[in-house]
Design a protein around this motif. Structure first.
Motif, PDB file in Angstrom:
ATOM      1  N   ASN B  23       9.772   0.319 -21.789  1.00 55.28           N
ATOM      2  CA  ASN B  23       9.522   1.297 -22.853  1.00 55.28           C
ATOM      3  C   ASN B  23       8.480   0.804 -23.837  1.00 55.28           C
ATOM      4  O   ASN B  23       7.629   1.559 -24.294  1.00 55.28           O
ATOM      5  CB  ASN B  23      10.830   1.609 -23.606  1.00 55.28           C
ATOM      6  N   ASN B  27       5.012   2.708 -24.626  1.00 56.11           N
ATOM      7  CA  ASN B  27       4.675   3.092 -26.003  1.00 56.11           C
ATOM      8  C   ASN B  27       3.385   2.414 -26.463  1.00 56.11           C
ATOM      9  O   ASN B  27       2.568   3.017 -27.153  1.00 56.11           O
ATOM     10  CB  ASN B  27       5.821   2.726 -26.956  1.00 56.11           C
ATOM     11  N   TYR B  28       3.229   1.158 -26.045  1.00 57.81           N
ATOM     12  CA  TYR B  28       2.012   0.422 -26.403  1.00 57.81           C
ATOM     13  C   TYR B  28       0.797   1.135 -25.814  1.00 57.81           C
ATOM     14  O   TYR B  28      -0.227   1.320 -26.489  1.00 57.81           O
ATOM     15  CB  TYR B  28       2.101  -1.011 -25.873  1.00 57.81           C
ATOM     16  N   LYS B  30       0.528   4.279 -25.035  1.00 60.39           N
ATOM     17  CA  LYS B  30       0.278   5.555 -25.737  1.00 60.39           C
ATOM     18  C   LYS B  30      -0.392   5.310 -27.086  1.00 60.39           C
ATOM     19  O   LYS B  30      -1.226   6.096 -27.534  1.00 60.39           O
ATOM     20  CB  LYS B  30       1.593   6.300 -25.946  1.00 60.39           C
ATOM     21  N   ASN B  47       0.205   4.291 -34.507  1.00 63.45           N
ATOM     22  CA  ASN B  47       1.660   4.450 -34.437  1.00 63.45           C
ATOM     23  C   ASN B  47       2.174   5.337 -35.555  1.00 63.45           C
ATOM     24  O   ASN B  47       1.822   5.178 -36.676  1.00 63.45           O
ATOM     25  CB  ASN B  47       2.368   3.091 -34.505  1.00 63.45           C
TER      26      ASN B  47
END
Lengths: 194, 47
Positions: B23, B27-28, B30, B47
């Protein structure tokens, strides 16, 4: 289309064009192989997790920066990155060794305060006594230079001023004193080790 | 019949990264944005 049938090359190119789910498929497709590869080198779950994460961070950055050359070799390329990171890990650990206090090994068994035990103290005093006795056997000029240098911690300049001889003569006497001491050690068959 | 309290070996022996790690990576990915300005590439984490 079934994600199983899409090739790595297609997924990589889709990801570069901004399709994030392609990365998820790539990671899930190769996670077990890559994770096992790293674990087989480092034998530590936490380190494996770190190296795995760093590997994919590098992969993501390279792909997003457009520095990846597609030659149909995505997995070997990822494995190479992981391999290099494992080497980096071991290099770092050599500089800063990690001790695990688990099982039978106790870190305090290899650490000591440097103090001698009772036997060591006895042996040391015996050595000091033997050396003193041998120094007494040296010719007077050599003995005085050696005592001033080794026991009084004087420089050769100070010794030359004190004895009224040149520095070179003092150095020569020191040299002969040591040669003669070695001969005396052999002659008396003395062992000077702790 | 007595119950067998045995951990499933196929689960415990599987070498797989944690879900959190996966995950984090997704997320990184994105959040990472690479922009090009005058031939230089700049990375930013949104972020």
């Amino acid at each position: 289309m079934n994600s199983q049938s899409i090739s790595d090359a297609t997924l990589v190119s889709q990801y570069i064009q901004g399709d994030e789910p392609s990365l998820s498929i790539l990671i899930k497709r190769h996670q077990q192989r890559l994770y096992s590869f790293i674990y087989s080198k480092v034998y530590d779950r936490d380190v494996t997790e770190d190296v795995f994460q760093d590997t994919f961070i590098k992969v993501i950055r390279t792909l997003k920066r457009g520095n990846y050359n597609e030659e149909g070799k995505f997995l070997p390329w990822v494995m190479r990155i992981a391999h290099n990171l494992v080497i980096d890990h071991f290099r770092k650990n050599n500089r800063m060794p990690k001790f695990n206090n688990s099982g039978d090994f106790d870190i305090f068994s290899v650490l000591s305060d440097g103090a001698l035990n009772a036997e060591g103290e006895l042996v040391k005093s015996q050595i000091v006594h033997d050396v003193r006795a041998m120094v007494e056997e040296l010719p007077e000029e050599q003995k005085s230079v050696l005592v001033m240098r080794m026991y009084n911690d004087m420089s050769f300049k100070e010794i030359s001023e004190n004895t009224g001889v040149s520095i070179n003569t003092a150095l020569g006497r020191m040299r002969y004193a040591l040669i003669n001491l070695r001969k005396l050690i052999e002659k008396h068959n003395i062992v000077l080790t702790n | 019949m007595a119950k067998l309290y045995i951990e499933n070996p196929s689960d415990s022996n599987t070498l797989k990264p944690k879900t959190e790690t996966i995950n984090f990576l997704l997320n990184y990915s994105k959040a990472l944005n690479v922009s090009v300005y005058k031939g230089h590439k700049f990375e930013s984490l949104i972020n």
